[in-house]
Design an enzyme around this catalytic site. Sequence first.
Site, PDB file in Angstrom:
ATOM      1  N   HIS A 277      10.708  -2.025  31.051  1.00 25.50           N
ATOM      2  CA  HIS A 277      10.294  -2.993  30.040  1.00 25.50           C
ATOM      3  C   HIS A 277       8.862  -3.441  30.363  1.00 25.50           C
ATOM      4  CE1 HIS A 277      12.223  -5.563  33.216  1.00 25.50           C
ATOM      5  NE2 HIS A 277      11.023  -6.083  33.150  1.00 25.50           N
TER       6      HIS A 277
HETATM    7  C1  T46 Z   1      10.657  -7.532  35.959  1.00 26.03           C
HETATM    8  C2  T46 Z   1      11.279  -6.772  37.058  1.00 26.03           C
HETATM    9  C3  T46 Z   1      10.354  -6.506  38.212  1.00 26.03           C
HETATM   10  C4  T46 Z   1      17.641 -14.136  33.962  1.00 26.03           C
HETATM   11  O1  T46 Z   1      18.586 -14.724  33.414  1.00 26.03           O
HETATM   12  N1  T46 Z   1      16.630 -14.847  34.526  1.00 26.03           N
HETATM   13  C5  T46 Z   1      15.573 -14.249  35.138  1.00 26.03           C
HETATM   14  O2  T46 Z   1      14.651 -14.951  35.648  1.00 26.03           O
HETATM   15  C6  T46 Z   1      15.516 -12.813  35.168  1.00 26.03           C
HETATM   16  C7  T46 Z   1      14.341 -12.093  35.840  1.00 26.03           C
HETATM   17  C8  T46 Z   1      16.534 -12.101  34.595  1.00 26.03           C
HETATM   18  N2  T46 Z   1      17.577 -12.761  33.991  1.00 26.03           N
HETATM   19  C9  T46 Z   1      18.673 -11.967  33.410  1.00 26.03           C
HETATM   20  C10 T46 Z   1      18.279 -11.048  32.261  1.00 26.03           C
HETATM   21  C11 T46 Z   1      19.274  -9.919  32.380  1.00 26.03           C
HETATM   22  O3  T46 Z   1      20.462 -10.258  31.684  1.00 26.03           O
HETATM   23  O4  T46 Z   1      19.178 -11.113  34.430  1.00 26.03           O
HETATM   24  C12 T46 Z   1      19.591  -9.882  33.882  1.00 26.03           C
HETATM   25  C13 T46 Z   1      18.923  -8.730  34.612  1.00 26.03           C
HETATM   26  O5  T46 Z   1      17.515  -8.714  34.248  1.00 26.03           O
HETATM   27  P1  T46 Z   1      16.710  -7.366  34.017  1.00 26.03           P
HETATM   28  O6  T46 Z   1      17.614  -6.316  33.476  1.00 26.03           O
HETATM   29  O7  T46 Z   1      15.486  -7.685  33.202  1.00 26.03           O
HETATM   30  O8  T46 Z   1      16.301  -7.003  35.520  1.00 26.03           O
HETATM   31  P2  T46 Z   1      15.278  -5.897  36.010  1.00 26.03           P
HETATM   32  O9  T46 Z   1      15.501  -5.722  37.463  1.00 26.03           O
HETATM   33  O10 T46 Z   1      15.335  -4.693  35.146  1.00 26.03           O
HETATM   34  O11 T46 Z   1      13.822  -6.568  35.786  1.00 26.03           O
HETATM   35  C14 T46 Z   1      13.451  -7.709  36.532  1.00 26.03           C
HETATM   36  C15 T46 Z   1      12.809  -8.779  35.636  1.00 26.03           C
HETATM   37  O12 T46 Z   1      13.685  -9.095  34.552  1.00 26.03           O
HETATM   38  C16 T46 Z   1      11.502  -8.352  35.058  1.00 26.03           C
HETATM   39  O13 T46 Z   1      10.806  -9.481  34.603  1.00 26.03           O
HETATM   40  O14 T46 Z   1       9.482  -7.365  35.699  1.00 26.03           O
HETATM   41  O15 T46 Z   1      12.494  -7.345  37.531  1.00 26.03           O
END
Ligand code: T46
Length: 141
Positions: free
Chosen positions: A49
Amino acid sequence: MNYKIIHIQKIGDQRGKLISLESLKNVPFEIRRVFFIFDTVKNISRGEHAHRTSEQAIICLNGSCYFLLDNGLEKAEIILDDPQMMLYIGKNMWRKMYNFSGNCILMVLANDFYDEKEYIRNYDEFLMASQLSKHETEHKK
Ligand code: T46
């Protein structure tokens, strides 16, 4: 490419090592949020993303992990494997994390609170947004 590697100084003595992170000093923005990624799985990638507005600074506290960064025109591969290495990623950069080692722990500092609306999770939409922002930048010159 809207990213950079920032080398963080460590303070070390016979007892071990310490690293201090301070907003607008060695971290190039005001820190509003910190989150950790751990218990990752070697063959399962994360990320895929971009962020419309938020900036991040990422440190691999333990183990290692690869980042693929993409601004819509160019791509770069970064390996984070040293806690003194901070990866700054600006807005409008597609990122993918992969090839996690065992016990990898990523610490992410962000300049803003969590807001799902500022994520771009569709690659075609990201490409369109990155073209648009490039066009706007050129238009302002
Ligand atoms: C990024 C990379 C390096 C929350 O509720 N609060 C938060 O602060 C974050 C970061 C995520 N979430 C929720 C959103 C999703 O339902 O946690 C779940 C997993 O998030 P995501 O699939 O976006 O995780 P990654 O590891 O793919 O990405 C994360 C960060 O979201 C993103 O900002 O740049 O780490």
